[in-house]
Design an enzyme around this catalytic site. Structure first.
Site, short mmCIF file in Angstrom:
data_model
loop_
_atom_site.label_atom_id
_atom_site.label_comp_id
_atom_site.label_asym_id
_atom_site.label_seq_id
_atom_site.Cartn_x
_atom_site.Cartn_y
_atom_site.Cartn_z
N CYS A 7 -9.70 -12.38 21.65
CA CYS A 7 -8.99 -11.48 20.74
C CYS A 7 -7.87 -10.74 21.44
CB CYS A 7 -9.97 -10.49 20.10
SG CYS A 7 -10.80 -9.42 21.30
N GLN A 24 -17.23 -10.63 13.55
CA GLN A 24 -15.82 -10.93 13.33
C GLN A 24 -15.34 -10.17 12.09
OE1 GLN A 24 -13.92 -12.44 15.37
NE2 GLN A 24 -15.38 -13.48 16.72
N GLU A 75 -25.94 -13.44 26.33
CA GLU A 75 -25.33 -12.22 25.79
C GLU A 75 -26.02 -11.03 26.44
OE1 GLU A 75 -23.74 -9.18 23.95
OE2 GLU A 75 -22.97 -11.17 23.44
N CYS A 96 -2.05 -0.30 9.32
CA CYS A 96 -1.17 -1.46 9.16
C CYS A 96 0.21 -1.14 9.74
CB CYS A 96 -1.01 -1.82 7.68
SG CYS A 96 -2.51 -2.48 6.91
N CYS A 145 0.84 -1.19 0.00
CA CYS A 145 0.00 0.00 0.00
C CYS A 145 0.88 1.25 0.00
CB CYS A 145 -0.91 0.00 1.22
SG CYS A 145 -2.00 1.43 1.34
N CYS A 151 -0.56 5.90 7.05
CA CYS A 151 -1.80 5.44 7.65
C CYS A 151 -1.47 4.57 8.86
CB CYS A 151 -2.60 4.65 6.62
SG CYS A 151 -3.97 3.70 7.30
N ASP A 169 -16.66 -16.34 24.35
CA ASP A 169 -15.92 -15.45 23.44
C ASP A 169 -16.17 -14.02 23.88
OD1 ASP A 169 -14.60 -14.22 21.38
OD2 ASP A 169 -16.13 -14.63 19.87
#
Length: 444
Positions: free
Chosen positions: A395, A270, A321, A92, A83, A89, A369
């Site tokens: 995560c 996700q 939840e 990344c 990129c 940016c 999760d």
């Protein structure tokens, strides 16, 4: 070493955020976009004028982050970024890494977190779940004014900065989001005159783009009419403001196993379709390989059902939840999908009211999760239970290791831990841990 100097350093290793780390007499120096073995020229920030010391980071430590000026000797595994905005940016951080270096670094982040928690369990190779790219993106919309006039722009923030980097194309996005930057800019031009910065979340669905705008505040009747016209002109599936529906031209569908879910506006998903499929596959394979047949399973922090809908192909599922709208979406998808076993739902804050051992012991398997903060309270209750199989999805390597330690201290053995990469070129990594009860929970 003076903090305002331009220095030449040798990078020794990679840090948790992907920075190269150089060891100096004054301590480690973190250099973004540098690789182990490289010789780099950097500049360090000037000291805080009020103290004469290095600036403090948000964590309260001396800030030894350098700015990369030049790579004087490149490592063999350095590659050209894909990129043109890389290093400008902030999205990344690893496009300069070879695939081998990147995969080892990301897996090692999980190994290191587990080791710090005192868990000595083999970690599987990193699973690439980028697939066709991220199916959801959030653009920041800002109105910028200078001597040349007013300029509306959308894009991402620069690394560790509030500076907006306009983006017309992002290579890590799913092709279905190819027109997302232009659509976001179109909407921003309608809403930015109100003067508030915007966050424009765009999701690729089976029926088109689903957009939720944040930061604007409630939309009045005139704005709703304008936005409804824009949704028609831009052929959007759904458009909402802060989760409040403006117009739904087509239900925005997300395939989850056999089911088709219409998630609540702005609700959690996700990052990639393959990421969801991979996590769900690891969860269901763990249940399928359990010594006894799984008849009843609990899906905790269930969201709108990525695991529950797939688990229901083989067992009854109780989905818990806190977000009632997500559970309603799951329930609608369950009732519209033939061939599934029963799914029941419960709206409950598992941070404040975790399921207790008496409730947990009804199930042959428990899947959880949680958000990035982890599931400490719930893990402590699971550790006291006699549930035969626990599958933990996370995560965040740090909170995953903490919760895993709670389970292993409670009599569970970690049978398998698999890192999953759906956030390509970022430090984020998903994990799926399979835990089997081997002994009684320890009394504390």
């Amino acid at each position: 070493m003076t903090l305002d100097a331009t220095l030449t350093l040798t990078i020794a290793r990679l840090g948790a955020r992907g920075d190269g780390i150089a060891d100096t007499p004054a301590g480690p120096v973190y250099v973004p976009y540098a690789l182990p073995g490289e010789t780099v020229r950097v500049s360090l920030p000037a000291p805080d004028p009020s103290t004469g010391r290095a600036a403090r980071s948000s964590m309260g430590r001396a800030d030894a982050r350098a700015a990369l000026i030049a790579v004087e000797h490149a490592a063999p595994d350095r590659r050209a970024p894909e990129c043109v905005l890389f290093t400008r940016c902030g999205g990344c951080v690893t496009q300069h890494m070879s695939e081998a270096t990147y995969g080892a670094w990301k897996r090692d982040s999980v190994v290191t977190a587990l080791a710090r928690a005192g868990i000595d369990t083999p970690v599987e190779p990193l699973v690439d779940a980028h697939g066709t790219g991220r199916r959801r993106v959030t653009f920041h919309g800002r109105r910028r004014q200078d001597a040349d006039g007013v300029d509306d722009a959308v894009g991402f923030m620069a690394a560790r900065s509030h500076d907006l980097v306009p983006v017309a194309h992002c290579p890590v996005l799913d092709p279905a989001l190819a027109r997302a930057p232009a659509v976001a800019l179109d909407l921003a031009r309608l809403l930015l005159p109100k003067g508030k910065p915007l966050d424009i979340q765009i999701t690729a669905t089976t029926s088109g783009l689903d957009i939720d705008v944040r930061g604007h505040g409630p939309a009045g009747e005139v704005e709703r009419r304008v936005l409804t016209g824009a949704a028609e002109r831009l052929d959007l599936a759904r458009l909402s403001i802060h989760g409040d529906l403006v117009v739904e031209r087509r239900p925005p569908g997300i395939a989850m196993g056999r089911g088709l879910v219409t998630p609540p506006a702005g609700g959690f998903l996700q990052a990639t379709a393959l990421g969801e499929e991979t996590l769900a596959r690891l969860v269901t394979e763990a249940c399928d390989s359990a010594p006894g047949r799984i008849k009843r399973a609990a899906d905790l922090f269930a969201g709108c059902g990525p695991f529950a809908l797939r688990l229901a192909e083989r067992a009854e599922v109780h989905a818990v939840e806190s977000a009632a709208a997500a559970l309603a979406a799951l329930d609608r998808a369950f009732r519209a999908t033939p061939g599934l076993r029963r799914i029941t739902t419960e709206a409950r804050d598992l941070f404040r009211r975790p399921l207790l051992p008496l409730e947990l012991n009804r199930y042959d398997a428990v899947v959880f999760d949680p958000p990035r903060a982890g599931a400490e309270a719930q893990a402590r209750e699971i550790a006291k239970s006699q549930v035969p199989l626990v599958v933990a999805v996370s995560c965040d390597a740090g909170t995953f290791a903490r919760d895993a330690k709670i389970l292993t201290d409670g009599g569970y053995a970690a049978a398998r831990i698999t890192p999953v990469d759906q956030f390509r070129h970022s430090p984020h990594v998903e994990m799926v841990g399979v835990f089997v009860r081997t002994g009684k929970a320890r009394r504390r």
